[in-house]
Design a protein around this motif. Structure first.
Motif, PDB file in Angstrom:
ATOM      1  N   MET A 227       0.832  -1.261   0.132  1.00  0.00           N
ATOM      2  CA  MET A 227      -0.017  -0.151   0.063  1.00  0.00           C
ATOM      3  C   MET A 227       0.749   1.185  -0.051  1.00  0.00           C
ATOM      4  SD  MET A 227      -2.841  -1.585  -0.164  1.00  0.00           S
ATOM      5  CE  MET A 227      -3.874  -0.331   0.247  1.00  0.00           C
ATOM      6  N   HIS A 228       1.828   1.335   0.904  1.00  0.00           N
ATOM      7  CA  HIS A 228       2.954   2.332   1.024  1.00  0.00           C
ATOM      8  C   HIS A 228       4.127   1.883   1.498  1.00  0.00           C
ATOM      9  CE1 HIS A 228      -0.590   5.036   0.873  1.00  0.00           C
ATOM     10  NE2 HIS A 228      -1.240   4.406   2.088  1.00  0.00           N
TER      11      HIS A 228
ATOM     12  N   LYS B 177     -10.030   0.486  -9.140  1.00  0.00           N
ATOM     13  CA  LYS B 177      -9.541   1.267  -8.074  1.00  0.00           C
ATOM     14  C   LYS B 177      -8.730   2.375  -8.442  1.00  0.00           C
ATOM     15  CE  LYS B 177     -10.970  -1.767  -4.580  1.00  0.00           C
ATOM     16  NZ  LYS B 177     -11.504  -1.809  -3.049  1.00  0.00           N
ATOM     17  N   LYS B 178      -8.115   2.069  -9.788  1.00  0.00           N
ATOM     18  CA  LYS B 178      -7.061   3.183 -10.476  1.00  0.00           C
ATOM     19  C   LYS B 178      -6.091   3.123  -9.539  1.00  0.00           C
ATOM     20  CE  LYS B 178     -10.458   4.354 -13.035  1.00  0.00           C
ATOM     21  NZ  LYS B 178     -10.659   3.585 -14.416  1.00  0.00           N
ATOM     22  N   GLN B 179      -5.527   2.183  -8.987  1.00  0.00           N
ATOM     23  CA  GLN B 179      -4.212   2.140  -8.252  1.00  0.00           C
ATOM     24  C   GLN B 179      -3.436   1.035  -8.847  1.00  0.00           C
ATOM     25  OE1 GLN B 179      -5.912   0.494  -4.479  1.00  0.00           O
ATOM     26  NE2 GLN B 179      -6.856   2.490  -3.969  1.00  0.00           N
ATOM     27  N   LYS B 180      -2.130   1.642  -8.446  1.00  0.00           N
ATOM     28  CA  LYS B 180      -0.963   0.521  -9.205  1.00  0.00           C
ATOM     29  C   LYS B 180      -0.042   0.041  -8.340  1.00  0.00           C
ATOM     30  CE  LYS B 180       0.424   1.011 -14.035  1.00  0.00           C
ATOM     31  NZ  LYS B 180       1.494   1.522 -14.937  1.00  0.00           N
ATOM     32  N   HIS B 181      -0.540  -0.627  -7.317  1.00  0.00           N
ATOM     33  CA  HIS B 181       0.371  -1.222  -6.176  1.00  0.00           C
ATOM     34  C   HIS B 181       1.087  -2.339  -6.573  1.00  0.00           C
ATOM     35  CE1 HIS B 181      -1.490   1.685  -3.156  1.00  0.00           C
ATOM     36  NE2 HIS B 181      -2.569   0.818  -3.781  1.00  0.00           N
TER      37      HIS B 181
END
Lengths: 120, 141
Positions: B32-33, B86-90
């Motif tokens: 996530m971070h 979710k438009k997330q590129k993790h």
């Protein structure tokens, strides 16, 4: 320079394996000691001129063997699941065998190609 | 995706988290971070039981090897879900055992015998379920 074996699946996904390599001239090879010294994935190269190599897989952790031709394209595969104390061997007619730990997260039938890549 | 671990039992996975499916292989770790990871357990089941969280794959077969052969597909579809919905590129990692992980990097999926560990582990509700500990329960796997 890092030697990589790239397994391409029919879905288009490409899996990169950076193997530990061992080159051996023997035609009978106990694999368990090699895996004690080297982590998976293990790539064994056979440098002898015989047609067949016998691999003793006794006490080897669960894994899949990919038998690779000289150009590293896949020829066949074998499963190694030790569940008893008895000896267990397989034979390979190929020049390279790649050991990948089991379970495999993909089906062997999904493999489209295997290629070697040297990455700087 | 590794942070130092001290295996302090106070910050290990709780029985409640384990009961919900956390800490058992296979699972997906999403970065996530920095030092914050989300664990998504993967369950192969015929019917969704009450109380379990994670990714559910409909499978009437109780065969680990057979079910495991679909894991790459499951992980890839979950990654695409994160990107498209979710438009997330993790970055994420499919973890199969204490010594087997497939890291989904930007341009490749790389196998490693070093699995993610440590950091702050959260569940899908972003609640902290472990800190500076292993992400799995060794006596169960």
């Amino acid at each position: 320079m890092e030697k990589q074996l790239i397994v391409r699946l029919k879905s288009g996904l490409e899996l990169t394996f950076v193997p530990n390599e061992v080159s051996l001239n023997n035609t009978f090879i106990p694999v368990a000691p090699l895996l004690n010294e080297n982590d998976f994935p293990l790539l064994i190269h056979f440098t002898h001129q015989a047609l067949v190599t016998t691999l003793n897989l006794s006490k080897v952790p669960d894994c899949v063997l990919l038998h690779l031709k000289e150009d590293y394209s896949p020829k066949s595969a074998a499963f190694c699941f030790n569940r008893s104390e008895g000896d267990f061997t397989v034979q390979s007619q190929c020049k390279h065998v790649l050991f990948i730990p089991s379970p495999l997260p993909f089906q062997l039938s999904e493999i489209e190609s295997v290629r070697l890549s040297n990455k700087i | 995706m590794n942070q130092s671990i001290n295996n302090n039992p106070e910050y290990a996975l709780s029985k409640e988290s384990v009961a919900r499916g956390h800490g058992k292989f296979p699972y997906i770790i999403v970065r996530m971070h920095h030092a914050v990871y989300m664990q998504m357990p993967i369950h192969f089941i015929a019917e969704k039981p009450i109380g379990l969280t994670g990714i559910f794959v409909n499978s009437p077969i109780d065969d680990i090897l057979e079910n495991s052969s679909y894991l790459m597909k499951v992980a890839n579809e979950y990654r695409e879900h994160l990107v498209s919905k979710k438009k997330q590129k993790h970055r994420l990692c499919l973890v199969l055992s204490p010594l087997q992980a497939y890291y989904f990097e930007e341009n490749e999926i790389r196998f490693s015998t070093s699995i993610p560990s440590g950091g702050t582990l959260v569940n899908s509700s972003k609640n902290v379920i472990a800190m500076a500990n292993s992400h799995f329960i060794s006596e169960l796997n």
